[in-house]
Motif scaffolding. Structure first.
Motif, PDB file in Angstrom:
ATOM      1  N   TYR A 189       0.176   7.905  -1.519  1.00  0.00           N
ATOM      2  CA  TYR A 189      -1.077   7.166  -1.676  1.00  0.00           C
ATOM      3  C   TYR A 189      -0.882   5.687  -1.353  1.00  0.00           C
ATOM      4  CZ  TYR A 189       0.856   5.738  -6.224  1.00  0.00           C
ATOM      5  OH  TYR A 189       1.658   5.210  -7.207  1.00  0.00           O
ATOM      6  N   ASP A 190      -1.983   5.083  -0.959  1.00  0.00           N
ATOM      7  CA  ASP A 190      -2.016   3.633  -0.743  1.00  0.00           C
ATOM      8  C   ASP A 190      -2.302   2.954  -2.070  1.00  0.00           C
ATOM      9  OD1 ASP A 190      -1.562   3.550   2.042  1.00  0.00           O
ATOM     10  OD2 ASP A 190      -3.645   4.054   2.449  1.00  0.00           O
ATOM     11  N   LYS A 191      -1.453   2.030  -2.453  1.00  0.00           N
ATOM     12  CA  LYS A 191      -1.653   1.301  -3.694  1.00  0.00           C
ATOM     13  C   LYS A 191      -2.921   0.447  -3.625  1.00  0.00           C
ATOM     14  CE  LYS A 191       2.168  -0.906  -3.360  1.00  0.00           C
ATOM     15  NZ  LYS A 191       3.269  -1.836  -3.701  1.00  0.00           N
ATOM     16  N   ARG A 192      -3.353  -0.008  -4.770  1.00  0.00           N
ATOM     17  CA  ARG A 192      -4.493  -0.927  -4.812  1.00  0.00           C
ATOM     18  C   ARG A 192      -4.231  -2.122  -3.898  1.00  0.00           C
ATOM     19  NH1 ARG A 192      -7.231  -0.956 -10.658  1.00  0.00           N
ATOM     20  NH2 ARG A 192      -6.561   1.090 -11.404  1.00  0.00           N
ATOM     21  N   GLY A 193      -5.215  -2.439  -3.072  1.00  0.00           N
ATOM     22  CA  GLY A 193      -5.098  -3.588  -2.179  1.00  0.00           C
ATOM     23  C   GLY A 193      -4.445  -3.285  -0.855  1.00  0.00           C
ATOM     24  N   ILE A 194      -4.000  -2.023  -0.659  1.00  0.00           N
ATOM     25  CA  ILE A 194      -3.251  -1.661   0.545  1.00  0.00           C
ATOM     26  C   ILE A 194      -3.973  -0.540   1.296  1.00  0.00           C
ATOM     27  CG2 ILE A 194      -1.021  -0.853   1.442  1.00  0.00           C
ATOM     28  CD1 ILE A 194      -0.958  -3.583   0.006  1.00  0.00           C
ATOM     29  N   GLY A 195      -3.951  -0.597   2.624  1.00  0.00           N
ATOM     30  CA  GLY A 195      -4.461   0.478   3.462  1.00  0.00           C
ATOM     31  C   GLY A 195      -5.863   0.903   3.076  1.00  0.00           C
ATOM     32  N   GLU A 196      -6.052   2.193   2.849  1.00  0.00           N
ATOM     33  CA  GLU A 196      -7.372   2.718   2.523  1.00  0.00           C
ATOM     34  C   GLU A 196      -7.790   2.420   1.087  1.00  0.00           C
ATOM     35  OE1 GLU A 196      -7.226   6.811   3.609  1.00  0.00           O
ATOM     36  OE2 GLU A 196      -6.806   6.353   5.705  1.00  0.00           O
ATOM     37  N   SER A 197      -6.883   1.871   0.274  1.00  0.00           N
ATOM     38  CA  SER A 197      -7.223   1.427  -1.091  1.00  0.00           C
ATOM     39  C   SER A 197      -7.383  -0.095  -1.137  1.00  0.00           C
ATOM     40  CB  SER A 197      -6.132   1.865  -2.078  1.00  0.00           C
ATOM     41  OG  SER A 197      -5.900   3.253  -2.022  1.00  0.00           O
ATOM     42  N   LYS A 198      -7.532  -0.679   0.021  1.00  0.00           N
ATOM     43  CA  LYS A 198      -7.564  -2.141   0.143  1.00  0.00           C
ATOM     44  C   LYS A 198      -8.641  -2.786  -0.724  1.00  0.00           C
ATOM     45  CE  LYS A 198      -8.129  -5.770   3.644  1.00  0.00           C
ATOM     46  NZ  LYS A 198      -8.320  -6.041   5.095  1.00  0.00           N
TER      47      LYS A 198
END
Length: 327
Positions: free
Chosen positions: A105-114
């Motif tokens: 998964y993408d962390k908060r603030g990164i990639g699709e969890s931006k």
């Protein structure tokens, strides 16, 4: 530690929104072999986005939740400040080959969890742990999986360990390239090795952060490390002691580390093992921090950080699969 290396290590303290959003289909095929679907956990702020990769073999199997490392590291293990190496994606593919599911998964603030992080000061280490717990809760009753296992890399090793110590759903932990020393103590050691002046300036700042206090003004030379907007995250991160966390875990644990890790010494792995004597310790000779085979020279080692075609160290893959299959 050699001068110049600290620049690599302290990037784990730097938040960046360099990874952008992109539209993705419900299901993707990777390299015409690996099938994965986009999955999400809904939060008040938006969606935490990940990929659930299916196994190549049929039958019940485990779900391994892969917890990424520090800084702007995405679900594949890539960091714009260090390079593209795809190590977490390669772990998922290795698990698929052996009949196991995996979640990256993408962390908060990164990639699709931006969009989950609007500004740097909103970052909180506690959220990193809570997000893993939310993923576990999402899949705790899924009949496809025998067990849920956490695999955390670098800073993610502490996140995964803390989540495993709290959750009844945790069926095992793989701590990869993690530390036993609290983050603030490790950072001071790194700074002292690089520059006595930087160390002396950092000591009072870190003392305040450990006590939970914001330091509104920091020297220009240390602004990148201790700028006020990143201090809330540091305060929460500095509050954890990885060895104490490890000692609380009741589930099976494997601690695995590279003998050529130039970011975190394999002595840290030994300390984690000492904190939980019943754990399994594996030091992979010739493997570096990004889990790739690496030469002895530093420049050659660092070059592997930006080589997405270099495979994972074979011994690393064998050890984690062996451990997972034993659970």
């Amino acid at each position: 530690m050699k001068k110049g290396l600290t620049a690599i290590i302290v990037l784990m303290l730097i938040f960046s929104a360099a990874c952008g959003n992109k539209e993705v289909p419900k299901e993707e095929i990777i390299d015409d072999v690996y099938r994965e679907e986009r999955v999400v956990v809904s939060l008040n702020e938006g969606e935490l986005s990940g990929r659930l990769m299916s196994p190549q073999k049929k039958g019940k199997s485990h779900l391994v939740i892969i917890v990424p490392g520090s800084g702007p590291t995405d679900r594949n293990g890539n960091n714009p400040q260090a390079g593209q190496n795809n190590n977490l994606l390669m772990i998922a593919e290795a698990l698929s080959d052996e009949g196991h599911y995996s979640l990256r998964y993408d962390k908060r603030g990164i990639g699709e969890s931006k969009n989950l992080i609007r500004k740097e000061s909103d970052m909180d280490f506690h959220d990193s742990i809570n997000d893993v717990l939310l993923w576990m809760k999402k899949y705790q009753d899924d009949e496809r999986f025998d067990k849920i296992i956490l695999l955390g890399h670098s800073e993610g090793a502490l996140v995964a360990a803390e989540a495993c110590s709290m959750a009844t759903e945790c069926g095992g932990l793989i701590s990869v390239s993690g530390t036993a020393t609290p983050a603030h103590e490790l950072l001071l050691k790194q700074l002292e090795a690089q520059s006595k002046e930087m160390y002396d300036l950092s000591v009072p700042i870190i003392e305040e952060l450990v006590n939970g206090n914001i330091v509104p003004e920091v020297p220009v030379s240390l602004f990148n490390l201790f700028r006020p907007s990143v201090q809330p995250y540091l305060i929460t991160w500095f509050s954890y002691n990885p060895a104490e966390t490890m000692a609380r875990i009741k589930d099976p644990v494997m601690i695995i580390h590279g003998g050529r890790d130039i970011q975190i010494s394999h002595e840290e792995a030994q300390k984690l093992h000492d904190a939980l004597p019943g754990s399994r310790l594996e030091i992979i000779h010739g493997m570096n921090h990004v889990l790739k085979p690496a030469p002895e020279d530093m420049l050659g080692n660092i070059a592997t950080y930006s080589d997405p075609d270099l495979p994972l160290h074979e011994d690393f893959k064998e050890k984690i699969i062996e451990f997972i299959n034993s659970l």
